[in-house]
Design an enzyme around this catalytic site. Structure first.
Site, PDB file in Angstrom:
ATOM      1  N   CYS A  58       0.837  -1.205   0.000  1.00  0.00           N
ATOM      2  CA  CYS A  58       0.000   0.000   0.000  1.00  0.00           C
ATOM      3  C   CYS A  58       0.874   1.259   0.000  1.00  0.00           C
ATOM      4  O   CYS A  58       1.699   1.448   0.892  1.00  0.00           O
ATOM      5  CB  CYS A  58      -0.883  -0.033   1.252  1.00  0.00           C
ATOM      6  N   TRP A  98      -7.860  -6.988   4.379  1.00  0.00           N
ATOM      7  CA  TRP A  98      -6.478  -7.374   4.693  1.00  0.00           C
ATOM      8  C   TRP A  98      -6.460  -8.457   5.749  1.00  0.00           C
ATOM      9  O   TRP A  98      -7.208  -8.362   6.724  1.00  0.00           O
ATOM     10  CB  TRP A  98      -5.701  -6.182   5.246  1.00  0.00           C
ATOM     11  N   ARG A 138     -14.232   2.071   6.026  1.00  0.00           N
ATOM     12  CA  ARG A 138     -13.353   1.084   5.369  1.00  0.00           C
ATOM     13  C   ARG A 138     -12.254   0.643   6.340  1.00  0.00           C
ATOM     14  O   ARG A 138     -11.885   1.381   7.240  1.00  0.00           O
ATOM     15  CB  ARG A 138     -12.733   1.688   4.112  1.00  0.00           C
ATOM     16  N   PHE A 139     -11.747  -0.556   6.088  1.00  0.00           N
ATOM     17  CA  PHE A 139     -10.754  -1.138   7.004  1.00  0.00           C
ATOM     18  C   PHE A 139      -9.378  -1.025   6.350  1.00  0.00           C
ATOM     19  O   PHE A 139      -8.857  -1.986   5.795  1.00  0.00           O
ATOM     20  CB  PHE A 139     -11.120  -2.593   7.305  1.00  0.00           C
ATOM     21  N   THR A 140      -8.840   0.188   6.392  1.00  0.00           N
ATOM     22  CA  THR A 140      -7.638   0.479   5.615  1.00  0.00           C
ATOM     23  C   THR A 140      -6.367   0.385   6.468  1.00  0.00           C
ATOM     24  O   THR A 140      -6.408   0.460   7.698  1.00  0.00           O
ATOM     25  CB  THR A 140      -7.725   1.902   5.027  1.00  0.00           C
ATOM     26  N   VAL A 141      -5.245   0.234   5.779  1.00  0.00           N
ATOM     27  CA  VAL A 141      -3.932   0.432   6.382  1.00  0.00           C
ATOM     28  C   VAL A 141      -3.360   1.714   5.782  1.00  0.00           C
ATOM     29  O   VAL A 141      -3.737   2.068   4.661  1.00  0.00           O
ATOM     30  CB  VAL A 141      -2.985  -0.763   6.082  1.00  0.00           C
ATOM     31  N   GLU A 156      -4.753   7.768   9.055  1.00  0.00           N
ATOM     32  CA  GLU A 156      -4.507   8.709   7.955  1.00  0.00           C
ATOM     33  C   GLU A 156      -2.993   8.936   7.818  1.00  0.00           C
ATOM     34  O   GLU A 156      -2.370   9.585   8.664  1.00  0.00           O
ATOM     35  CB  GLU A 156      -5.255  10.026   8.225  1.00  0.00           C
ATOM     36  N   SER A 157      -2.439   8.407   6.730  1.00  0.00           N
ATOM     37  CA  SER A 157      -0.979   8.397   6.583  1.00  0.00           C
ATOM     38  C   SER A 157      -0.372   9.794   6.559  1.00  0.00           C
ATOM     39  O   SER A 157       0.715  10.014   7.097  1.00  0.00           O
ATOM     40  CB  SER A 157      -0.590   7.640   5.314  1.00  0.00           C
TER      41      SER A 157
HETATM   42  N1  GSH Z   1      -6.255   8.107   3.276  1.00  0.00           N
HETATM   43  C1  GSH Z   1      -5.726   6.867   3.705  1.00  0.00           C
HETATM   44  C2  GSH Z   1      -5.899   5.814   2.610  1.00  0.00           C
HETATM   45  C3  GSH Z   1      -5.471   4.433   3.025  1.00  0.00           C
HETATM   46  C4  GSH Z   1      -5.959   3.362   2.017  1.00  0.00           C
HETATM   47  O1  GSH Z   1      -6.841   3.606   1.189  1.00  0.00           O
HETATM   48  N2  GSH Z   1      -5.386   2.147   2.099  1.00  0.00           N
HETATM   49  C5  GSH Z   1      -5.808   1.053   1.215  1.00  0.00           C
HETATM   50  C6  GSH Z   1      -4.630   0.243   0.730  1.00  0.00           C
HETATM   51  S1  GSH Z   1      -3.640   1.016  -0.466  1.00  0.00           S
HETATM   52  C7  GSH Z   1      -6.635   0.056   1.984  1.00  0.00           C
HETATM   53  O2  GSH Z   1      -6.276  -0.321   3.090  1.00  0.00           O
HETATM   54  N3  GSH Z   1      -7.764  -0.413   1.418  1.00  0.00           N
HETATM   55  C8  GSH Z   1      -8.578  -1.420   2.029  1.00  0.00           C
HETATM   56  C9  GSH Z   1     -10.047  -1.218   1.784  1.00  0.00           C
HETATM   57  O3  GSH Z   1     -10.422  -0.234   1.144  1.00  0.00           O
HETATM   58  O4  GSH Z   1     -10.815  -2.057   2.252  1.00  0.00           O
HETATM   59  C10 GSH Z   1      -4.274   7.096   4.080  1.00  0.00           C
HETATM   60  O5  GSH Z   1      -3.583   7.822   3.350  1.00  0.00           O
HETATM   61  O6  GSH Z   1      -3.833   6.578   5.103  1.00  0.00           O
END
Ligand code: GSH
Length: 341
Positions: A58, A98, A138-141, A156-157
């Site tokens: 990511c 993930w 959403r469950f983001t990294v 938030e990165s």
């Molecule tokens: N704005 C967030 C975006 C993070 C993001 O979109 N991560 C993606 C991976 S590249 C993710 O985890 N997606 C999983 C999902 O949408 O379920 C940041 O910059 O931290």
């Protein structure tokens, strides 16, 4: 009696990810707290208290890994990487997103291990529910986790890298405390470029790849290459002036971190998977190419956090809505050319 609804597989891609024109609209991150150097704050900077969850694949998480290393925070903030394959669809929502490695699938040298804090957790989504049982985003990294309060500080990165830049300085040796990727004298210039770099380049590649109409793709790909040409012009001016290798010459800033994570994925992934193929960096943007290779080859914070098998495996095997076979292309080889070609 109405017929039973046909079960739809669960998906991590919410319908509102696109507008009525088919353009991707990335939702804002939800957890937006800040670690502070003030010991009385809600999230005070402390060694060993926080844990970073990332995926090497990511680009947003990659920003945090680079800054963690640039700032010498390795012993203060440990991290765990998830497996590179993300399940876009599943029978139930619990089977999407993930996932953590198991002891059988772990790559311990890369910190791809079961979650050390919650060994029974299988997915990143479980962290979100532990932090907030009613979470519906959403469950983001990346995820920056607070072990003391069992919660997410931030997902938030762009904000995590700002915290890492300043708030732990009191715990760091001078050499690392002095590293400043958002220096006072460049702040207004950084603030000027971040929005168009983000909209047109970092998120721009996603708008190209995940746009749902020709109109959406055309708009995004036009902006992407206009903006890459603008970056090329800036770097070419720097070279003419004989200033240093970074976007702002001699000083490495967050702009370099934020651009690099997209540039290094560009030729190996985005050109084919996201149809960003009007130009390739290695053949058509010489100053951008040299800039990216310098960061990679001359700074371990960039090189050691760039794990190409995670990057390629993730995009080509996970995004099956745009690559249904999951076949991973072998080129371009080498993925990153040497500095002297
Ligand atoms: N704005 C967030 C975006 C993070 C993001 O979109 N991560 C993606 C991976 S590249 C993710 O985890 N997606 C999983 C999902 O949408 O379920 C940041 O910059 O931290």
């Amino acid at each position: 009696m109405s017929p039973a609804p046909i079960a739809q597989p669960a998906s991590v891609l919410p319908k509102n990810l696109w507008n009525e024109k088919g353009e991707l609209q990335r939702p804002a991150s939800i957890f937006r707290n800040f670690i502070s150097s003030d010991p009385k704050s809600q999230f005070p900077a402390e060694a060993g208290r926080y844990h970073l969850y990332v995926s090497y694949a990511c680009p947003w998480a990659h920003r945090t890994l680079i800054v963690r290393k640039l700032k010498g925070l390795e012993d203060i903030i440990p991290f765990t990487s998830v497996m590179f394959h993300m399940d876009i669809k599943g029978e139930t929502p619990d089977e999407t997103g993930w996932k953590f490695a198991t002891t059988e699938t772990a790559e311990p040298d890369l910190e791809v291990t079961p979650d050390p804090l919650h060994p029974d957790f299988r997915r990143v989504r479980q962290l979100y529910y532990l932090a907030d049982p009613n979470y519906s985003g959403r469950f983001t990294v990346p995820v920056l986790w607070d072990k003391k309060q069992n919660t997410i500080v931030s997902n938030e990165s762009s904000e995590i890298i700002r915290m890492l830049n300043t708030e732990f300085n009191g715990l760091l040796p001078e050499k690392y405390a002095n590293v400043d990727i958002y220096p006072e004298h460049l702040r207004s210039q950084i603030d000027d470029v971040n929005p168009w770099h983000y909209d047109d380049i970092n998120n721009g590649v996603y708008k190209c790849g995940l746009g749902q109409t020709q109109f959406a793709y055309h708009g995004a790909v036009t902006k992407l290459f206009d903006s890459l040409d603008r970056v090329e012009a800036q770097l070419s001016q720097n070279a003419e002036k004989g200033s240093g290798p970074y976007y702002f010459g001699d000083v490495l800033t967050e702009v370099d971190v934020r651009l690099y994570v997209t540039l290094v994925r560009f030729d190996p992934v985005y050109v084919s998977l996201f149809k960003t193929n009007k130009k390739m960096i290695r053949y058509d943007l010489p100053h951008v190419h040299e800039y990216m290779r310098r960061l990679y080859w001359e700074d371990l914070a960039f090189k050691e956090t760039t794990i190409m098998h995670h990057i390629k495996g993730h995009y080509f095997e996970s995004l099956t809505m745009i690559n249904p076979s999951g076949v991973v292309p072998e080129g371009p080889l080498p993925h990153i050319l040497p500095l002297q070609v």
